[in-house]
Enzyme design. Structure first.
Site, PDB file in Angstrom:
ATOM      1  N   GLY A 265      -2.006   1.542  -3.406  1.00  0.00           N
ATOM      2  CA  GLY A 265      -2.384   2.210  -2.144  1.00  0.00           C
ATOM      3  C   GLY A 265      -2.047   3.693  -2.179  1.00  0.00           C
TER       4      GLY A 265
ATOM      5  CB  SER B 284       3.562   7.048  -0.544  1.00  0.00           C
ATOM      6  OG  SER B 284       2.277   6.599  -0.919  1.00  0.00           O
TER       7      SER B 284
ATOM      8  N   GLY C 298     -10.878   3.158   0.850  1.00  0.00           N
ATOM      9  CA  GLY C 298     -10.228   2.898   2.130  1.00  0.00           C
ATOM     10  C   GLY C 298     -10.062   1.421   2.429  1.00  0.00           C
TER      11      GLY C 298
ATOM     12  CG  ASP D  59       1.599   1.859   1.896  1.00  0.00           C
ATOM     13  OD1 ASP D  59       1.454   1.113   2.873  1.00  0.00           O
ATOM     14  OD2 ASP D  59       1.645   3.101   1.986  1.00  0.00           O
TER      15      ASP D  59
ATOM     16  CG  HIS E 164      -1.502  -3.208   5.678  1.00  0.00           C
ATOM     17  ND1 HIS E 164      -1.149  -2.990   4.374  1.00  0.00           N
ATOM     18  CD2 HIS E 164      -0.773  -2.342   6.413  1.00  0.00           C
ATOM     19  CE1 HIS E 164      -0.237  -2.032   4.317  1.00  0.00           C
ATOM     20  NE2 HIS E 164       0.007  -1.612   5.539  1.00  0.00           N
TER      21      HIS E 164
ATOM     22  CG  HIS F 269       5.002   1.699   4.388  1.00  0.00           C
ATOM     23  ND1 HIS F 269       3.913   2.431   4.791  1.00  0.00           N
ATOM     24  CD2 HIS F 269       6.061   2.143   5.119  1.00  0.00           C
ATOM     25  CE1 HIS F 269       4.301   3.306   5.723  1.00  0.00           C
ATOM     26  NE2 HIS F 269       5.587   3.138   5.950  1.00  0.00           N
TER      27      HIS F 269
HETATM   28  N1  SAH Z   1       0.459   5.191   0.579  1.00  0.00           N
HETATM   29  C1  SAH Z   1      -0.516   5.960   1.331  1.00  0.00           C
HETATM   30  C2  SAH Z   1      -1.281   5.116   2.350  1.00  0.00           C
HETATM   31  C3  SAH Z   1      -2.062   3.973   1.731  1.00  0.00           C
HETATM   32  S1  SAH Z   1      -3.334   3.368   2.818  1.00  0.00           S
HETATM   33  C4  SAH Z   1       0.149   7.151   1.997  1.00  0.00           C
HETATM   34  O1  SAH Z   1       1.312   7.467   1.703  1.00  0.00           O
HETATM   35  O2  SAH Z   1      -0.488   7.829   2.805  1.00  0.00           O
HETATM   36  C5  SAH Z   1      -3.889   1.981   1.905  1.00  0.00           C
HETATM   37  C6  SAH Z   1      -4.768   2.315   0.710  1.00  0.00           C
HETATM   38  O3  SAH Z   1      -4.926   1.119  -0.040  1.00  0.00           O
HETATM   39  C7  SAH Z   1      -6.183   2.805   1.027  1.00  0.00           C
HETATM   40  O4  SAH Z   1      -6.396   4.079   0.463  1.00  0.00           O
HETATM   41  C8  SAH Z   1      -7.123   1.759   0.395  1.00  0.00           C
HETATM   42  O5  SAH Z   1      -8.261   2.306  -0.234  1.00  0.00           O
HETATM   43  C9  SAH Z   1      -6.215   1.091  -0.635  1.00  0.00           C
HETATM   44  N2  SAH Z   1      -6.534  -0.310  -0.941  1.00  0.00           N
HETATM   45  C10 SAH Z   1      -6.726  -1.338  -0.079  1.00  0.00           C
HETATM   46  N3  SAH Z   1      -6.938  -2.494  -0.731  1.00  0.00           N
HETATM   47  C11 SAH Z   1      -6.878  -2.202  -2.061  1.00  0.00           C
HETATM   48  C12 SAH Z   1      -7.027  -2.969  -3.252  1.00  0.00           C
HETATM   49  N4  SAH Z   1      -7.248  -4.289  -3.200  1.00  0.00           N
HETATM   50  N5  SAH Z   1      -6.920  -2.347  -4.450  1.00  0.00           N
HETATM   51  C13 SAH Z   1      -6.690  -0.999  -4.500  1.00  0.00           C
HETATM   52  N6  SAH Z   1      -6.525  -0.224  -3.394  1.00  0.00           N
HETATM   53  C14 SAH Z   1      -6.628  -0.808  -2.201  1.00  0.00           C
HETATM   54 MG    MG Z   2       1.653   1.989   4.817  1.00  0.00          MG
END
Ligand code: SAH
Ligand code: MG
Length: 200
Positions: free
Chosen positions: A38, A44, A67, A132, A135, A160
Site C-alpha cells: 500500500g 509511509s 487505488g 496498509d 481494507h 495500520h
Molecule cells: N500507506 C499509504 C496509504 C495506502 S492507501 C500512505 O502512507 O499514504 C492503500 C493503497 O493500497 C492504495 O494506493 C491501493 O492502490 C493499494 N492497494 C489496495 N489493494 C491492493 C492490492 N491487492 N495489491 C497492491 N496494492 C493494493
Molecule cells: Mg492506512
C-alpha cells in the site's frame, strides 16, 4: 529535505504514526530489508525509508497504483488530483516518483503490481512487513497470509488502521491483528491506530 517535511505529502499517515514507523524501521531493519503493501503516494514509504537508511537497507513497496475501493470515483476518499482523466482511472504512481525525487530518496524500491501475485514470486525473508493495502477482509487477510511467513523470527509485523470500535473504522485490519496474536506474534508497541507486533 528532512523528516519534518514528510507531513506535507499527500496520503493517509498522520505524523505521530509516521514517526512510530520511522522508529520501528530504524530498529528492525538491522535484521534485513522492509516490505510495505500500500504505497499510494509514498508517504509511509518515506517515513520507513528514513529509518531503513540508518542500517543501509531498502524499503520495497507494493501497489498496483489503481487505488483501493474508497479512492475510486464518487467514493469517500476520491481525490481528483490522482485521477487520470485520459485513462479514466486513479494513478498514484506519478506522485510516488515525484515524492521520491523531491526527498532525494535512494532506498525505496517501488513494485507495481498486486500484493498476492508478487508474494508468489518473492523468495527472500524480510525484517519488517507493513500492511496498509486494501481494507476489505479478503484483501487484508490475503496480505497477512501470503506475506507473514516471509518475516524473520525477531522481525515485526506492522498493521495500520486498527479500530476496536466498528463505528470508527473497518474491521479487517483489526481482525488480522487478532489473528497474528493467536499465531506467534506479541505486541511490541502501539501508537494510536498503528500497531507493531514482534514475531516469535
Ligand atoms: N500507506 C499509504 C496509504 C495506502 S492507501 C500512505 O502512507 O499514504 C492503500 C493503497 O493500497 C492504495 O494506493 C491501493 O492502490 C493499494 N492497494 C489496495 N489493494 C491492493 C492490492 N491487492 N495489491 C497492491 N496494492 C493494493
Ligand atoms: Mg492506512
Amino acid at each position: 529535505m528532512n523528516l519534518n517535511e514528510i507531513k506535507e505529502i499527500k496520503g493517509f499517515m498522520p505524523n505521530h504514526e509516521g514517526m512510530a514507523l520511522f522508529k520501528w524501521a530504524q530498529k528492525f531493519s538491522k535484521l534485513g530489508h522492509i516490505l510495505e503493501i500500500g504505497t499510494y503516494c509514498g508517504k509511509s514509504s518515506i517515513y520507513l525509508s528514513f529509518g531503513a537508511k540508518k542500517n543501509d537497507k531498502y524499503v520495497y513497496t507494493i501497489d498496483h497504483h489503481k487505488g483501493s475501493e474508497e479512492h475510486q470515483f464518487n467514493e469517500e476518499y476520491f481525490d481528483h488530483e490522482i485521477y487520470d482523466k485520459l485513462n479514466k482511472r486513479i494513478n498514484t504512481f506519478p506522485f510516488l516518483i515525484r515524492n521520491i525525487n523531491k526527498f532525494k530518496i535512494k532506498n525505496i524500491v517501488p513494485i507495481i503490481g498486486t500484493s498476492v501475485e508478487i508474494s508468489s514470486k518473492w523468495q527472500s525473508q524480510i525484517s519488517m512487513l507493513f500492511i496498509d493495502g486494501g481494507h476489505s477482509f479478503e484483501s487484508a487477510n490475503n496480505d497477512y497470509e501470503h506475506w507473514e511467513p516471509k518475516i524473520v523470527n525477531g522481525g515485526c509485523l506492522v498493521i495500520h488502521d486498527i479500530f476496536e470500535n466498528p463505528d470508527e473504522g473497518g474491521q479487517a485490519p483489526y481482525e488480522i491483528y487478532q489473528k497474528a496474536l493467536q499465531n506467534n506474534y506479541k505486541i511490541y508497541e502501539r501508537v494510536d491506530t498503528i500497531i507493531c507486533l514482534i514475531k516469535g
